[in-house]
Design an enzyme around this catalytic site. Structure first.
Site: not given
Length: 388
Positions: A94-95, A137, A142, A367-368, A387
């Protein structure tokens, strides 16, 4: 009479005939191309990405929710259902499709020039060219705002320097969408992988997503023409919008892994006998199965609701965070619980459960991370940013 988990509340009645037909086609191709081989791919840490891409391209699965340039123009819900069936085979498979369609292709489709689109999208939709998405990177996962990859002017050209890490498809890609900090803002660049100064190294010794090609992408003063930049976006909203796009497919895909684990555990529970009867006849086992089925159905309804919102052009990023956070977290809990039902057999590659659990450990992070999505949701609830 046994019922499959998603049959309990009749989710099929919420779909159109066309959506069910698309699901059936994808399930068939997963049954023929993925399930017979994926345990071996996982054990070897290798996957025939190019062969799979060509087959998926024939079916219109690559960039299937995009329009034009050979893309299928399917709905967000149909794309989500396809992701579910693909991840029921393996998260790595799926990735491959998600990175190709929702990250690399979507970035070019949404922010690229007419020339970039016509050069790359038809070949990518057909699976003839593979793409990757260079954002993460080594020291900045994040926190993409702190990226150190740089793009600087050199006459009319650009020079890119930096390193990207954990990049799906990088070792097999033909093109990378790379995000770099230019003098004025973060910019996206379409980078052919055969450009001088570009190298991709396969990351070895993974314990998760082993049926997926993952690499380190190194850019050593890569010279690109002026028209390599994505002209329609500046700043982090470019890569972040691509991530939001990809997370919708992930919120569906994780349910596929969970469903596969639960189906395996159900089959095992009714056939495995201990103390003179099937273990599925014991109250504790039935409690586990019932709880997992409920969570799977709740996650499905959430994914479907947001898919309908996406098709209406109304879905918001924090809503996608709710689905990514909940569905991946619950899918991982289901996979772990199913492992307990299978006992020692749960760690065997003869069954898909621990493979899915290991894969979902990565899906939980990419993806988070869960923490990032919790902060996105918390900010929306309170109006206050936590944040930084």
């Amino acid at each position: 009479m046994r019922a499959l988990p998603l049959d309990l509340i009749d989710v099929d009645s919420l779909h159109t005939d066309e959506e069910r037909q698309i699901r059936a086609v994808v399930r068939k191709v997963v049954d023929s191309l993925v399930r017979p081989h994926v345990a071996e791919w996982y054990e070897r840490g290798q996957v025939p990405a190019r062969d799979l891409a060509l087959e998926f391209g024939k079916l219109g699965l690559l960039g299937m929710h995009l329009t034009g340039y050979g893309c299928a123009g399917a709905s967000a819900v149909a794309y989500g259902m396809a992701c579910l069936e693909l991840e029921a085979g393996d998260s790595g498979v799926r990735s491959l499709v998600s990175v190709q369609g929702s990250l690399a292709m979507y970035a070019i489709w949404r922010f690229g020039s007419a020339e970039q689109k016509s050069q790359w999208l038809p070949r990518m939709a057909a699976g003839e060219a593979l793409g990757c998405f260079g954002l993460t990177e080594p020291d900045h996962g994040s926190d993409p705002a702190s990226m150190t990859t740089r793009a600087r002017r050199s006459g009319d050209d650009w020079l890119l320097s930096g390193t990207k890490m954990w990049i799906t498809n990088a070792p097999v890609a033909d093109v990378a969408v790379v995000w770099a900090r230019a003098e004025e803002a973060v910019r996206g660049f379409v980078v052919p992988m055969d450009s001088p100064g570009v190298t991709a190294r396969e990351i070895q010794h993974k314990m998760s997503l082993r049926a997926s090609s993952t690499g380190e992408l190194v850019l050593d003063d890569v010279r690109l023409p002026a028209d390599a930049v994505l002209p329609e976006v500046e700043g982090l909203k470019g890569p972040l919008s691509c991530l939001t796009e990809a997370r919708q497919g992930i919120s569906w895909g994780a349910l596929g892994a969970a469903r596969e684990c639960l189906h395996t555990a159900l089959d095992y529970a009714v056939s495995r006998e201990q103390f003179g009867r099937p273990i599925g006849a014991f109250q504790l086992t039935q409690a586990k199965l019932a709880d997992m089925a409920v969570e799977l159905q709740k996650g499905y309804l959430l994914a479907l609701h947001l898919g309908r919102l996406a098709d209406a052009g109304k879905v918001r990023p924090e809503q996608v965070s709710v689905a990514k956070l909940n569905n991946v977290r619950e899918a991982l809990a289901i996979a772990r619980q199913c492992r307990t039902i299978l006992g020692a057999n749960g760690i065997s590659g003869e069954y898909p459960v621990l493979r899915h659990a290991n894969n979902l450990e990565s899906v939980l992070t990419y993806e988070g991370t869960s923490e990032i999505h919790q902060l996105v949701i918390g900010q929306k609830l309170t109006g206050l940013s936590a944040f930084g």
